[in-house]
Design an enzyme around this catalytic site. Structure first.
Site, PDB file in Angstrom:
ATOM      1  N   ASP A  54      -2.593   0.945  -2.147  1.00 24.12           N
ATOM      2  CA  ASP A  54      -1.393   1.123  -2.963  1.00 24.12           C
ATOM      3  C   ASP A  54      -0.803  -0.270  -3.188  1.00 24.12           C
ATOM      4  OD1 ASP A  54       0.910   2.231  -4.262  1.00 24.12           O
ATOM      5  OD2 ASP A  54       0.714   4.033  -3.070  1.00 24.12           O
ATOM      6  N   HIS A  68      -2.346  -1.447  -6.044  1.00 23.74           N
ATOM      7  CA  HIS A  68      -1.736  -0.920  -7.262  1.00 23.74           C
ATOM      8  C   HIS A  68      -0.835  -1.947  -7.922  1.00 23.74           C
ATOM      9  CE1 HIS A  68      -2.404   3.605  -6.122  1.00 23.74           C
ATOM     10  NE2 HIS A  68      -3.508   2.903  -6.201  1.00 23.74           N
TER      11      HIS A  68
END
Length: 541
Positions: A290, A324
Site C-alpha cells: 500500500d 500505492h
C-alpha cells in the site's frame, strides 16, 4: 514589457511570505541517547530455537533495563519467536546481525486493546511492538522483525499466481462464497462479509469485539505519544496491517530501514506518520502493498477535534519500489499537515509517485509542502496526483456533485512547490482534481520533466504555475487539459512539436489562463477552448 516572473508569483501568492521553515532552514529533530549498559535476553531465559516463546524473556530484559536507567536490550543472532512486547523509556531494543525476531501466529497471545484505525478509536489486537507515553526509545541493529502477517490478512485470488492460490487454500482458512477471496478464519469471514465495525463508539467495550477478534489486525510497530523515537537499520516485514505507525509523537527518526510487505498485502502500508511533529525519514527502502511513506492526522470530525497536524518533517534519500504511492498525504488528514520537505528520493514501479488525497467531510488544511529532486521510473498511474474525491463513487453518468458548500468538513490543499521532479514512464504526468467549492490552489512546478502517456489534466484548480515545465506525452492529445481552472500561468513549457493541441480548456468557470509567455498568438489552432469555457479564458500574445 515582460513581467518579472518571480514578482508575479510572489504577489499572486505562489510564494509564501511567512513560511516557518525553508530549504535553508529545515526543521531540527532531536535524537535519543542511551547508556551503554547491555541486557542480553539470553540472561533472561531467551532461546533461539524458533519455537520457544520468548515474550517473557524479552519483556523482562526491557523492564530491567528501563528500571536501571536505560541502555541496550540485545537480541543476539538466532531465530526468536515472541508474542507482543511493550517498550519502556530509555531502552534501545537492538537486533544483532543475523537476529530474526518473528511473532507468533497464535492469536490468543494478542489481547484486545484500544487502538486506532484510519484515525478513529478502534478495537485492535495488540501490536507485536508497542509503547505509549514513552521518552527516549529505539529499535536498532541489522536484524529482521517479521510480523507473520499472512496469518492475519485476507487475499484476493487475482493477486496471486495459480500455484500461490492453491498453496494458500492448502494452508487452511476459508473462502468467500464466490471463491474469489481467501480469509484466515470463519470469524474473519463473517466480520468482513457482514461489514462489522471495529470502531470504539459510545456503548461499545473491548469485550464486545471478542467475536470478531481475528478480523482486528494489528499494526507491526505502534508508538503513541512518545518523544525521541529512533528506528534505525533493521528490516521490518510481513506486517498484518501497517508496518510502522507513530501516532502523536515528537522527534521521530526513521533511518536506514528496509520495510517490506507482499504486494498483495491489504493495508500493507510502510510508514504512516500520524499527528507527529519534528520527524525525519531518511535512507529507507520501501517495497510494500500500500502507501510507502504516508502522512496522516486523523479522520473527519474526530481528527479535527484532535487538532494535531503532522508538521515540521524531512523525507530524504529514500527508495520506493512497489507501493500505492511513494510519498503520500491523506486521505485521513483532518488535523492538517504543513512544513514538510521531501527531496532526493527515487520511486520505481509504484502505482503513483507524489500522491495527495482527500474527500468532502475530512476538513483539514494541507499546506507548505515542498518536494525537489524526486526521480521516478515506470510509475503505473500518475507521477504527481491530487484528488479530492478519494473513494467517491460517482453517478453512473459520471457527473460529480457540484454543490458549492464550504464548511468545516471541506479539505484544503494549497501552497506547495515541486521542483526538479523527473519521471520516465507513467500513465499521466500530472493529475489535479479539486472541489468546485475549494480548488486545489497555489501549486508551483519548476524545472520538472515528465514523460507519460498523458501530459497533465487539471480540474477545479486555482493559481497553478508552470515555470519551465517539460511535458512529454507519448499517446494522448492535448498536452494539457484544464477544466474550470483559474489563474493558471505558464512561465515556460516544453512539449513535443508533433502534438496538434497544446492546451484544451473547458468549463464555464475557467479564466485567466496565462500563456502570454509562450509566444502563442490568439489565432493559434493549438489552443482549444470549448464546452462552455469563455473565449477570453486564455491570455495570449
Amino acid at each position: 514589457m515582460k513581467k518579472n516572473w518571480l514578482a508575479v508569483l510572489f504577489c499572486s501568492g505562489f510564494i509564501s511570505a511567512n513560511a516557518q521553515y525553508s530549504w535553508g532552514n529545515l526543521p531540527k529533530v532531536e535524537e535519543p541517547v542511551f547508556k551503554t549498559d547491555t541486557f542480553s535476553i539470553l540472561n533472561y531465559g531467551g532461546k533461539s530455537d524458533g519455537y520457544t516463546l520468548n515474550t517473557r524473556a524479552i519483556s523482562a530484559a526491557i523492564i530491567d533495563c528501563s528500571r536501571q536507567g536505560g541502555g541496550v536490550v540485545m537480541i543476539p543472532a538466532g531465530l526468536w519467536l515472541s508474542g507482543p512486547i511493550e517498550m519502556r523509556s530509555n531502552v534501545n531494543l537492538h537486533l544483532a546481525s543475523g537476529a530474526l525476531l518473528t511473532f507468533t501466529t497464535d492469536k490468543t497471545k494478542y489481547p484486545l486493546v484500544e487502538g486506532f484505525y484510519e484515525g478513529k478509536r478502534a478495537a485492535r489486537n495488540q501490536s507485536p511492538i508497542s509503547g505509549t507515553g514513552l521518552t527516549n526509545i529505539a529499535i536498532t541493529g541489522k536484524g529482521v522483525i517479521d510480523g507473520n502477517g499472512d496469518a492475519w490478512r485476507a487475499v484476493g485470488k487475482s493477486a496471486l499466481t495459480e500455484n500461490e492460490w492453491k498453496e494458500k487454500i492448502r494452508s487452511g482458512g476459508v473462502l468467500k462464497d464466490d471463491g474469489k477471496e481467501w480469509y484466515p478464519s470463519e470469524q474473519f469471514k463473517q466480520a468482513k462479509v457482514e461489514n462489522k465495525s471495529m470502531l470504539l463508539v459510545p456503548g461499545k467495550e473491548l469485550k464486545d469485539f471478542e467475536e470478531m477478534k481475528d478480523f482486528l489486525r494489528p499494526n507491526l510497530v505502534v508508538f503513541t505519544q512518545c518523544n525521541k523515537v529512533l528506528l534505525e537499520g533493521v528490516t521490518l516485514q510481513n506486517s498484518a496491517a501497517w508496518c510502522i505507525h507513530p501516532l502523536m509523537c515528537e522527534n521521530l527518526i526513521l533511518r536506514d530501514l528496509l520495510v517490506k510487505n507482499p504486494a498483495y498485502a491489504q493495508n500493507g502500508d510502510g510508514a504512516d506518520i500520524e499527528s507527529c511533529k519534528f520527524f525525519l525519514v531518511e535512507g529507507c527502502t520501501f517495497d510494500v502493498g500500500d502507501d510507502a511513506i504516508c502522512i496522516k492526522s486523523g479522520k473527519d470530525e474526530e481528527g479535527r477535534k484532535r487538532g494535531m497536524p503532522t508538521q515540521y518533517g524531512i523525507v530524504r534519500n529514500n527508495l520506493v519500489y512497489k507501493a500505492h504511492g511513494g510519498f503520500v498525504i491523506g486521505s485521513e488528514m483532518s488535523g492538517g499537515a504543513n512544513n514538510i520537505f521531501v527531496y532526493d528520493c527515487n520511486f520505481m514501479g509504484t502505482d503513483k509517485g507524489l500522491r495527495f488525497k482527500s474527500t468532502r467531510g475530512r476538513g483539514g488544511v494541507v499546506e507548505k509542502i515542498y518536494a525537489r529532486n524526486i526521480y521516478m521510473k515506470d510509475i503505473e498511474q500518475e507521477a504527481i496526483f491530487f484528488d479530492m474525491y478519494y473513494f467517491v463513487k460517482f453517478a453512473t453518468d459520471g457527473e460529480r456533485n457540484e454543490s458549492p458548500v464550504v464548511n468545516e468538513g471541506t479539505p484544503i490543499f494549497r501552497d506547495m512547490h515541486f521542483e526538479k521532479i523527473v519521471c520516465n514512464g507513467a500513465k499521466k504526468g500530472i493529475f489535479i482534481r479539486g472541489l468546485p467549492e475549494m480548488p486545489v490552489q497555489n501549486i508551483r512546478f519548476t524545472d520538472c520533466i515528465l514523460t507519460a502517456e498523458i501530459g497533465a489534466e487539471l480540474v477545479d484548480v486555482d493559481r497553478i504555475a508552470f515555470d519551465m515545465q517539460e511535458l512529454n506525452p507519448t499517446k494522448t492529445d492535448p498536452v494539457i487539459s484544464i477544466n474550470n481552472g483559474t489563474n493558471v500561468r505558464f512561465g515556460g513549457l516544453i512539449f513535443p512539436s508533433a502534438f496538434k493541441t497544446i492546451l484544451k480548456v473547458t468549463g464555464e468557470r475557467s479564466k485567466d489562463i496565462d500563456m502570454s509567455h509562450m509566444g502563442i498568438t490568439k489565432d493559434s489552432e493549438r489552443i482549444v477552448i470549448t464546452d462552455g469555457a469563455p473565449a477570453t479564458a486564455v491570455l495570449m500574445d
